[in-house]
Design a protein around this motif. Sequence first.
Motif, mmCIF file in Angstrom:
data_model
loop_
_atom_site.group_PDB
_atom_site.id
_atom_site.type_symbol
_atom_site.label_atom_id
_atom_site.label_comp_id
_atom_site.label_asym_id
_atom_site.label_seq_id
_atom_site.Cartn_x
_atom_site.Cartn_y
_atom_site.Cartn_z
ATOM 1 N N VAL A 109 0.806 -1.226 0.000
ATOM 2 C CA VAL A 109 0.000 0.000 0.000
ATOM 3 C C VAL A 109 0.841 1.280 0.000
ATOM 4 O O VAL A 109 0.293 2.379 -0.041
ATOM 5 N N GLY A 110 2.183 1.147 0.070
ATOM 6 C CA GLY A 110 3.064 2.293 -0.095
ATOM 7 C C GLY A 110 3.345 3.124 1.145
ATOM 8 O O GLY A 110 3.820 4.250 1.031
ATOM 9 N N TYR A 111 3.075 2.606 2.315
ATOM 10 C CA TYR A 111 3.303 3.338 3.562
ATOM 11 C C TYR A 111 4.358 2.620 4.397
ATOM 12 O O TYR A 111 4.677 1.462 4.144
ATOM 13 N N SER A 112 4.853 3.280 5.428
ATOM 14 C CA SER A 112 5.703 2.599 6.394
ATOM 15 C C SER A 112 4.811 1.848 7.371
ATOM 16 O O SER A 112 3.656 2.230 7.594
ATOM 17 N N SER B 6 3.485 4.046 10.231
ATOM 18 C CA SER B 6 2.452 5.041 9.892
ATOM 19 C C SER B 6 1.073 4.404 9.706
ATOM 20 O O SER B 6 0.060 5.097 9.732
ATOM 21 N N LEU B 7 1.023 3.092 9.528
ATOM 22 C CA LEU B 7 -0.256 2.412 9.320
ATOM 23 C C LEU B 7 -0.956 2.028 10.623
ATOM 24 O O LEU B 7 -2.180 1.978 10.675
ATOM 25 N N GLN C 174 -4.471 3.364 11.973
ATOM 26 C CA GLN C 174 -5.228 3.948 10.863
ATOM 27 C C GLN C 174 -6.435 3.080 10.502
ATOM 28 O O GLN C 174 -6.382 1.858 10.562
ATOM 29 N N MET D 95 -8.771 4.487 4.483
ATOM 30 C CA MET D 95 -7.756 5.140 3.650
ATOM 31 C C MET D 95 -7.451 4.373 2.355
ATOM 32 O O MET D 95 -6.858 4.931 1.437
ATOM 33 N N PHE D 96 -7.879 3.128 2.260
ATOM 34 C CA PHE D 96 -7.585 2.311 1.083
ATOM 35 C C PHE D 96 -8.743 2.233 0.095
ATOM 36 O O PHE D 96 -8.697 1.454 -0.848
ATOM 37 N N HIS E 38 -3.302 2.598 -3.250
ATOM 38 C CA HIS E 38 -1.908 2.771 -2.849
ATOM 39 C C HIS E 38 -1.708 4.225 -2.440
ATOM 40 O O HIS E 38 -2.450 5.111 -2.878
ATOM 41 N N LYS E 39 -0.727 4.488 -1.636
ATOM 42 C CA LYS E 39 -0.435 5.857 -1.181
ATOM 43 C C LYS E 39 -0.272 6.834 -2.348
ATOM 44 O O LYS E 39 -0.689 7.992 -2.266
ATOM 45 N N ASP E 40 0.313 6.364 -3.451
ATOM 46 C CA ASP E 40 0.561 7.221 -4.609
ATOM 47 C C ASP E 40 -0.681 7.489 -5.454
ATOM 48 O O ASP E 40 -0.609 8.217 -6.434
#
Length: 182
Positions: free
Chosen positions: A36-39, A42-43, A46, A50-51, A83-85
């Motif tokens: 998902v593009g995060y550390s 940071s998840l 959450q 967010m997804f 994804h985060k991007d």
Amino acid sequence: MQSADIQIAFDAAPIGLVLSEGRVIRACNEAFATLVGYSKNSLVGQSFRMFYGSDAEFEAIRDIGLPALQTSGTYSDERLVLHKDGHTVWSRFRARSLTPDDPLARLVLSYAAISERSDLVQLTPRERQVLGFMGQGMTSKEIAKTLGLSPRTIEDIRARMIKRHGVKRASELVARMMMRGK
């Protein structure tokens, strides 16, 4: 098996693993964070909201799997995850409830990427929903009933996606989405 060994297995698993409580991430491994593009850090804490592209999509995805979790304690499907991007990731999803009386209270989840498609971000939230249901093998009538729409509306959405992606059939569209990342 020692506690440290269990943690190593969790962290090094080749698929994304998540411990969820009330649809909030309590722990996850590096494979999920990468998907998902995060550390990882940071998840934690959450919401899974967010997804997903909208609140409606987030609620609909819950409603699809809840009956199976209530009866068998497990559920699986294929779904698009943001994804985060901003692009979407087509993934194989599995869930096991640790709390049978309240299935969403505590879950172990796994995510395995089937395909990463940067062009899927061009899909509308409704198209993502329909594509996700198509990936589960649902017919237009079944999708329409689930979404509270007419079968004709679902057929129109499918036809637009088929035309846009240059395929002849819905099965080719789903296959293309799955094959892109392999």
